[in-house]
Motif scaffolding. Structure first.
Motif, short mmCIF file in Angstrom:
data_model
loop_
_atom_site.label_atom_id
_atom_site.label_comp_id
_atom_site.label_asym_id
_atom_site.label_seq_id
_atom_site.Cartn_x
_atom_site.Cartn_y
_atom_site.Cartn_z
N THR A 1 54.88 -43.91 67.24
CA THR A 1 55.45 -42.34 67.80
C THR A 1 55.64 -41.59 66.18
OG1 THR A 1 57.72 -43.01 67.96
CG2 THR A 1 56.37 -42.74 69.73
N LEU A 2 56.32 -42.44 65.44
CA LEU A 2 56.44 -41.83 63.73
C LEU A 2 55.19 -41.86 63.02
CD1 LEU A 2 58.26 -41.47 61.55
CD2 LEU A 2 58.42 -43.91 60.84
N SER A 3 54.12 -42.77 63.25
CA SER A 3 53.03 -42.76 62.52
C SER A 3 52.03 -41.51 63.31
CB SER A 3 52.22 -44.09 62.49
OG SER A 3 51.99 -44.41 63.71
N ASP A 4 52.26 -41.17 64.58
CA ASP A 4 51.45 -39.97 65.12
C ASP A 4 52.06 -38.91 64.98
OD1 ASP A 4 49.82 -41.94 66.47
OD2 ASP A 4 50.76 -42.12 68.21
N THR A 5 53.19 -38.68 64.39
CA THR A 5 53.47 -37.20 63.79
C THR A 5 53.83 -37.14 62.69
OG1 THR A 5 56.09 -38.17 64.37
CG2 THR A 5 54.88 -37.03 66.16
N ILE A 6 54.31 -38.03 61.87
CA ILE A 6 54.41 -38.03 60.25
C ILE A 6 53.52 -38.76 59.50
CG2 ILE A 6 56.45 -38.44 58.58
CD1 ILE A 6 57.17 -36.36 60.45
N ASP A 7 53.42 -38.08 58.47
CA ASP A 7 52.49 -38.67 57.42
C ASP A 7 53.21 -40.05 56.52
OD1 ASP A 7 50.84 -39.59 55.25
OD2 ASP A 7 50.72 -37.50 54.16
N VAL A 8 53.06 -41.29 57.28
CA VAL A 8 53.51 -42.43 56.65
C VAL A 8 53.07 -43.05 55.51
CG1 VAL A 8 54.74 -42.98 58.91
CG2 VAL A 8 52.44 -43.73 58.23
N SER A 9 51.92 -42.29 55.02
CA SER A 9 51.13 -42.85 53.67
C SER A 9 51.95 -42.49 52.46
CB SER A 9 49.72 -42.28 53.66
OG SER A 9 49.68 -41.10 53.57
N GLY A 10 52.96 -41.50 52.64
CA GLY A 10 53.50 -41.19 51.53
C GLY A 10 54.65 -42.33 50.82
N PRO A 11 55.27 -42.01 49.65
CA PRO A 11 56.13 -42.56 49.04
C PRO A 11 57.38 -43.01 49.57
CG PRO A 11 56.18 -40.73 47.71
CD PRO A 11 54.82 -40.66 48.79
N ALA A 12 57.81 -41.82 50.56
CA ALA A 12 59.05 -42.07 51.24
C ALA A 12 59.20 -43.13 52.10
CB ALA A 12 59.31 -40.69 52.21
N PHE A 13 58.01 -43.79 52.35
CA PHE A 13 58.00 -44.72 53.59
C PHE A 13 57.73 -46.12 52.67
CE2 PHE A 13 57.56 -40.93 56.29
CZ PHE A 13 58.27 -41.53 57.32
N GLY A 14 57.57 -46.11 51.34
CA GLY A 14 57.28 -47.57 50.64
C GLY A 14 56.21 -48.14 51.61
N GLY A 15 56.37 -49.53 51.65
CA GLY A 15 55.77 -50.39 52.41
C GLY A 15 55.94 -50.72 53.92
N ALA A 16 56.74 -49.60 54.48
CA ALA A 16 56.96 -49.82 55.63
C ALA A 16 55.76 -50.03 56.84
CB ALA A 16 57.81 -48.50 56.24
N GLU A 17 54.81 -49.51 56.65
CA GLU A 17 53.82 -49.63 57.74
C GLU A 17 53.35 -50.81 57.69
OE1 GLU A 17 49.43 -47.50 58.99
OE2 GLU A 17 50.46 -46.89 56.92
N GLU A 18 53.04 -51.63 56.12
CA GLU A 18 52.54 -52.66 56.10
C GLU A 18 53.59 -53.95 56.62
OE1 GLU A 18 49.87 -55.68 54.71
OE2 GLU A 18 49.57 -53.71 55.01
N ALA A 19 54.64 -53.61 56.52
CA ALA A 19 56.00 -54.40 56.88
C ALA A 19 55.74 -54.56 58.53
CB ALA A 19 57.36 -54.03 56.47
N VAL A 20 55.72 -53.45 59.26
CA VAL A 20 55.59 -53.32 60.66
C VAL A 20 54.42 -54.17 61.24
CG1 VAL A 20 55.43 -51.98 62.64
CG2 VAL A 20 56.90 -51.28 60.98
N LYS A 21 53.25 -53.82 60.43
CA LYS A 21 51.92 -54.74 60.85
C LYS A 21 52.40 -56.19 60.50
CE LYS A 21 48.41 -54.92 57.83
NZ LYS A 21 47.64 -54.63 57.03
N ASN A 22 52.82 -56.80 59.49
CA ASN A 22 53.21 -58.14 59.16
C ASN A 22 54.22 -58.54 60.20
OD1 ASN A 22 51.54 -58.29 57.22
ND2 ASN A 22 53.24 -57.67 55.53
N PHE A 23 55.02 -57.90 60.64
CA PHE A 23 56.00 -58.51 61.47
C PHE A 23 55.37 -58.56 62.92
CE2 PHE A 23 59.95 -56.52 59.48
CZ PHE A 23 60.83 -57.83 59.56
N ALA A 24 54.41 -57.72 63.36
CA ALA A 24 53.63 -57.88 64.56
C ALA A 24 52.82 -59.01 64.32
CB ALA A 24 52.82 -56.49 64.84
N TYR A 25 52.21 -59.16 63.26
CA TYR A 25 51.39 -60.33 63.31
C TYR A 25 51.79 -61.64 63.04
CZ TYR A 25 47.58 -63.12 61.15
OH TYR A 25 46.71 -64.14 60.77
#
Length: 233
Positions: free
Chosen positions: A115-139
């Protein structure tokens, strides 16, 4: 990002067993996702949790009551709890034997991030490596948590529905922060579309698992790859 997580979950249904020691029960999820979590087993070190001062000590503990207390703190004030915190919570709930709770919070973490990534631009510096971290947790954690979840397909499906319900009822308040750049369109409308997309995924998964032949094939694959022996104890 959602498509990546869905694919990871689908792979976990069948490929939950490792190449060796396939009959040994998995009682601890030994993963490291920098900078949020390190189980410390393979590294020979101490467990490390860095998700927030209100949760770190509780989630580092091996006491079931401490991990349950962290869960209860999330339930009490869920508005700003990050998906990464929820992922660590899911791992630690599994470790202390609260595996039904683990499944639920793993799905909640995934859905909250969607829901966050469908509404907010998570590619910016405010999110650091959060997207990669969530992917790694899932994997990394997904195979063990889903490995347990699919011991009982009916219970797993119920957990998926409850997770989406919870995420809809407790929207991540970061989504509405004016300090973060939104994707094109109205935030609330995009959030509603995101929830609808999650419900569609759940419905598609339910339709797939309503076919007795597909469920039988899943169970046969789990027997063959040792998933039941490792996770259904």
């Amino acid at each position: 990002m959602r498509k990546i997580l869905v694919r990871l979950m689908a792979v976990a249904l069948v490929l939950a067993a490792p190449s060796a020691a396939a009959s040994e029960p998995v009682k601890i999820i030994d993963v490291m996702v920098h900078p949020y979590y390190d189980a410390g087993i393979l590294s020979g070190g101490r467990r490390m949790v860095q998700v927030g001062r209100d949760f770190d000590a509780l989630l580092q503990s091996d006491r079931r009551e401490d991990v349950a207390a962290a869960r209860d703190k999330v339930l009490a004030h869920p508005e700003l709890i990050t998906p990464m915190t929820m992922m660590v919570l899911a791992i630690r709930l599994y470790d202390v034997g609260l595996r039904d709770d683990s499944v639920f919070w793993f799905y909640v973490a995934k859905d909250r991030w969607s829901t966050l990534s469908d509404t907010i631009d998570v590619s910016g510096p405010a999110f650091g490596g959060a997207e990669e971290a969530v992917k790694n947790f899932a994997y990394l954690a997904g195979p063990s948590i889903n490995g347990y979840a699919f011991c009982d397909v009916g219970k797993q499906q119920a957990a998926r529905v409850r997770a989406v319900d919870w995420v809809e009822q407790h929207p991540y308040q970061v989504i509405f922060s004016d300090r973060l750049p939104a994707l094109r369109g109205d935030r609330r409308a995009n959030l509603a579309r995101s929830i609808a997309g999650l419900r569609k995924e759940v419905a598609e998964e339910r339709a797939y698992l309503s076919d007795p032949k597909k469920v039988a094939a899943l169970r046969a694959a789990r027997q063959q790859n040792g998933a039941d022996a490792r996770y259904c104890w």
